[in-house]
Each structure stands twice: as structure tokens, then as C-alpha cells.
Write an enzyme that holds these catalytic residues in place. Sequence first.
Site, PDB file in Angstrom:
ATOM      1  N   LYS A 165       0.839  -1.217   0.000  1.00 20.11           N
ATOM      2  CA  LYS A 165       0.000   0.000   0.000  1.00 20.11           C
ATOM      3  C   LYS A 165       0.863   1.252   0.000  1.00 20.11           C
ATOM      4  O   LYS A 165       0.616   2.164  -0.776  1.00 20.11           O
ATOM      5  CB  LYS A 165      -0.864   0.078   1.277  1.00 20.11           C
ATOM      6  CG  LYS A 165      -1.861  -1.023   1.456  1.00 20.11           C
ATOM      7  CD  LYS A 165      -2.752  -0.746   2.667  1.00 20.11           C
ATOM      8  CE  LYS A 165      -2.003  -0.708   3.982  1.00 20.11           C
ATOM      9  NZ  LYS A 165      -1.602  -2.008   4.511  1.00 20.11           N
ATOM     10  N   ARG A 225      -8.760   1.264   9.540  1.00 20.92           N
ATOM     11  CA  ARG A 225      -8.321  -0.086   9.887  1.00 20.92           C
ATOM     12  C   ARG A 225      -9.379  -0.809  10.696  1.00 20.92           C
ATOM     13  O   ARG A 225      -9.192  -1.972  11.042  1.00 20.92           O
ATOM     14  CB  ARG A 225      -7.053   0.006  10.716  1.00 20.92           C
ATOM     15  CG  ARG A 225      -5.769  -0.279   9.947  1.00 20.92           C
ATOM     16  CD  ARG A 225      -4.631  -0.246  10.949  1.00 20.92           C
ATOM     17  NE  ARG A 225      -3.437  -0.895  10.493  1.00 20.92           N
ATOM     18  CZ  ARG A 225      -2.492  -0.344   9.753  1.00 20.92           C
ATOM     19  NH1 ARG A 225      -2.636   0.884   9.305  1.00 20.92           N
ATOM     20  NH2 ARG A 225      -1.419  -1.030   9.438  1.00 20.92           N
ATOM     21  N   ARG A 284      12.009  -6.656   4.811  1.00 18.78           N
ATOM     22  CA  ARG A 284      11.945  -5.242   4.443  1.00 18.78           C
ATOM     23  C   ARG A 284      12.837  -4.378   5.323  1.00 18.78           C
ATOM     24  O   ARG A 284      12.962  -4.594   6.519  1.00 18.78           O
ATOM     25  CB  ARG A 284      10.480  -4.805   4.543  1.00 18.78           C
ATOM     26  CG  ARG A 284      10.210  -3.417   5.003  1.00 18.78           C
ATOM     27  CD  ARG A 284       8.791  -3.051   4.781  1.00 18.78           C
ATOM     28  NE  ARG A 284       8.024  -3.074   6.020  1.00 18.78           N
ATOM     29  CZ  ARG A 284       6.746  -2.710   6.091  1.00 18.78           C
ATOM     30  NH1 ARG A 284       6.096  -2.360   5.002  1.00 18.78           N
ATOM     31  NH2 ARG A 284       6.123  -2.734   7.233  1.00 18.78           N
ATOM     32  N   ARG A 336      12.253  -2.293  10.514  1.00 12.06           N
ATOM     33  CA  ARG A 336      11.278  -1.507  11.264  1.00 12.06           C
ATOM     34  C   ARG A 336      10.988  -2.216  12.586  1.00 12.06           C
ATOM     35  O   ARG A 336      10.928  -3.445  12.613  1.00 12.06           O
ATOM     36  CB  ARG A 336       9.999  -1.386  10.436  1.00 12.06           C
ATOM     37  CG  ARG A 336       9.420  -0.002  10.438  1.00 12.06           C
ATOM     38  CD  ARG A 336       8.296   0.107   9.470  1.00 12.06           C
ATOM     39  NE  ARG A 336       7.061  -0.445   9.994  1.00 12.06           N
ATOM     40  CZ  ARG A 336       5.902  -0.396   9.346  1.00 12.06           C
ATOM     41  NH1 ARG A 336       5.851   0.160   8.148  1.00 12.06           N
ATOM     42  NH2 ARG A 336       4.830  -0.898   9.868  1.00 12.06           N
ATOM     43  N   ARG A 372       0.470  -8.678  13.884  1.00 12.83           N
ATOM     44  CA  ARG A 372      -0.149  -7.682  12.988  1.00 12.83           C
ATOM     45  C   ARG A 372      -1.062  -8.346  11.970  1.00 12.83           C
ATOM     46  O   ARG A 372      -2.102  -7.813  11.612  1.00 12.83           O
ATOM     47  CB  ARG A 372       0.931  -6.858  12.278  1.00 12.83           C
ATOM     48  CG  ARG A 372       1.488  -5.756  13.180  1.00 12.83           C
ATOM     49  CD  ARG A 372       2.823  -5.267  12.721  1.00 12.83           C
ATOM     50  NE  ARG A 372       2.800  -4.649  11.428  1.00 12.83           N
ATOM     51  CZ  ARG A 372       3.842  -4.628  10.597  1.00 12.83           C
ATOM     52  NH1 ARG A 372       4.979  -5.202  10.937  1.00 12.83           N
ATOM     53  NH2 ARG A 372       3.744  -4.028   9.437  1.00 12.83           N
TER      54      ARG A 372
HETATM   55  P1  ADP Z   1       1.661  -1.735   7.927  1.00 14.16           P
HETATM   56  O1  ADP Z   1       2.990  -2.001   7.345  1.00 14.16           O
HETATM   57  O2  ADP Z   1       1.239  -2.746   8.956  1.00 14.16           O
HETATM   58  O3  ADP Z   1       0.614  -1.433   6.908  1.00 14.16           O
HETATM   59  P2  ADP Z   1       1.559   1.001   8.974  1.00 14.16           P
HETATM   60  O4  ADP Z   1       2.837   1.684   8.707  1.00 14.16           O
HETATM   61  O5  ADP Z   1       0.371   1.382   8.182  1.00 14.16           O
HETATM   62  O6  ADP Z   1       1.874  -0.543   8.898  1.00 14.16           O
HETATM   63  O7  ADP Z   1       1.171   1.122  10.537  1.00 14.16           O
HETATM   64  C1  ADP Z   1       2.059   0.748  11.555  1.00 14.16           C
HETATM   65  C2  ADP Z   1       1.327   0.665  12.894  1.00 14.16           C
HETATM   66  O8  ADP Z   1       0.723   1.942  13.215  1.00 14.16           O
HETATM   67  C3  ADP Z   1       0.160  -0.319  12.945  1.00 14.16           C
HETATM   68  O9  ADP Z   1       0.555  -1.645  13.218  1.00 14.16           O
HETATM   69  C4  ADP Z   1      -0.703   0.300  14.068  1.00 14.16           C
HETATM   70  O10 ADP Z   1      -0.203  -0.017  15.344  1.00 14.16           O
HETATM   71  C5  ADP Z   1      -0.539   1.785  13.861  1.00 14.16           C
HETATM   72  N1  ADP Z   1      -1.614   2.345  12.985  1.00 14.16           N
HETATM   73  C6  ADP Z   1      -1.468   2.885  11.741  1.00 14.16           C
HETATM   74  N2  ADP Z   1      -2.657   3.277  11.243  1.00 14.16           N
HETATM   75  C7  ADP Z   1      -3.585   2.977  12.178  1.00 14.16           C
HETATM   76  C8  ADP Z   1      -5.004   3.109  12.260  1.00 14.16           C
HETATM   77  N3  ADP Z   1      -5.730   3.643  11.244  1.00 14.16           N
HETATM   78  N4  ADP Z   1      -5.633   2.684  13.382  1.00 14.16           N
HETATM   79  C9  ADP Z   1      -4.945   2.152  14.398  1.00 14.16           C
HETATM   80  N5  ADP Z   1      -3.616   1.985  14.398  1.00 14.16           N
HETATM   81  C10 ADP Z   1      -2.920   2.393  13.308  1.00 14.16           C
END
Ligand code: ADP
Length: 220
Positions: free
Chosen positions: A13, A88, A125, A154, A165
Site C-alpha cells: 500500500k 483499519r 523489508r 522496522r 499484525r
Molecule cells: P503496515 O505495514 O502494517 O501497513 P503502517 O505503517 O500502516 O503498517 O502502521 C504501523 C502501525 O501503526 C500499525 O501496526 C498500528 O499499530 C498503527 N496504525 C497505523 N494506522 C492505524 C489506524 N488507522 N488505526 C490504528 N492503528 C494504526
Amino acid sequence: MNLLMLGPPGAGKGTQAEHFAKARGIPRVSTGEILREAVHSRTEIGRRAKAIMDRGELVGDDVMIGIVRERLEREDTRNGFVLDGFPRTVAQASALDTIMRGRDPLIVIDIVVPEAELVRRLGTRLICDDCGMNAPIAGGAAACAKCGGKLVQRADDNQAVVIERLKVYHRQSEPLVEYYRVRPTFRSIDGAQPPDRVAEDLAAAIEAANHQAVRHGAPR
Ligand code: ADP
């Protein structure tokens, strides 16, 4: 063009959102990135979010909805935006519908990738420790191509957190696919292809969905 990217962690994404937003000259709103910046600069939200993110859980709906509402009120999103990482949960999606009242409809693209491929991608990654940019998986580079910063894993990409996750995704975020699937502006694409092929499919899916949006009398 108000674009929303759905998909599990590791689906690509962020990469696709960044590429598309740049090509269209519209802002990318990534809640993961907003939170990582807040952690980096040690704000109150950042301090509270860090522990939650490190466990692979979700930050509370109220906090996230507040962040996104405020971001989408900013002038630079008037001509469109790419939203990545939000919603989410169904509660976040329903709040987003309220925020979107009176604006062009959301184009919703779900990026589909098999679970084994997600685990593989997340486990290998690397991101830049300074600017947060994803390094290409196959690149083998020693430093960030954008700013020269150090590449690191990360904090939430270690195996135990990745498994958590993915569980959280299935339980809390996958229901969003059903939430949006009934809309004429929903499309799924195959994310298990090289990034430029995914980008091509994404552009075609957006084109088709946008066409539907116009036919359904959306305010343009
Ligand atoms: P991913 O690689 O899992 O898509 P993101 O970079 O989008 O990760 O998000 C990393 C973390 O930030 C998530 O695992 C969550 O803890 C938090 N997070 C991001 N966006 C949201 C959201 N809309 N609602 C709740 N937590 C969020």
C-alpha cells in the site's frame, strides 16, 4: 480523486500510494507514517502510540479518527488525496464516511497478497532510520537512496510482531473489504506482482472505478 488503499501489512500500500500520489500531485496521507513521525519527535501521541505499535496492535479509534479528520481538513487535500493505513476498523470507516460528506466519493482499492508472501516481505523489508522510506527488497543497498540514511528493520517487522499484525488485520481490518465491496467504486487488484505491474493494474482499476463514480452521479 479521493483514493483509499486497503490491504494487509506488507501488501505494498505504502509503495503504491507514494507512487500514485506523486504522479497525480496530490498528498499521500499515511497514518503509519504520521504515527512514526510522532514517535520520532516524542509528542504525547507518539509516546502513547509507540508501545501499542511495538506490540503490533492498533492505536485507539478516537485518536486515529481525530488525526485523519484534522489532516483531511487541510487545504492541500481539496483536489484529492491518497489515504493509506486508515481506516483499519469498521468504526474508523464509518467516521470517514462522515468526514467525506459533501466531497467526491472514495475510490477504494484492495491489494490482495497471499499470507506466505506477506510474511516473507515483512521479514526482509528495510526502512531508512532517518526519513522512513522503504528500501526496495531486492535492492541490497547499504544506504537510503533518498537521503543516504542508515537502513534498518522496522521495529514492528520482527517475526513475533508480524504474526500479531496479521492476526489483528484478519480480525479488525479484513471486515472492511465487505464494508466497501458493495460500492460501485470498489476494486481489488493482485499485489503479488512486481511493483510496476501492480502500479499498472492500480491505474487501470482506478480508471474503471472513477468511471463508475461519475456514472453514479457523483459531484465532480
Ligand atoms: P503496515 O505495514 O502494517 O501497513 P503502517 O505503517 O500502516 O503498517 O502502521 C504501523 C502501525 O501503526 C500499525 O501496526 C498500528 O499499530 C498503527 N496504525 C497505523 N494506522 C492505524 C489506524 N488507522 N488505526 C490504528 N492503528 C494504526
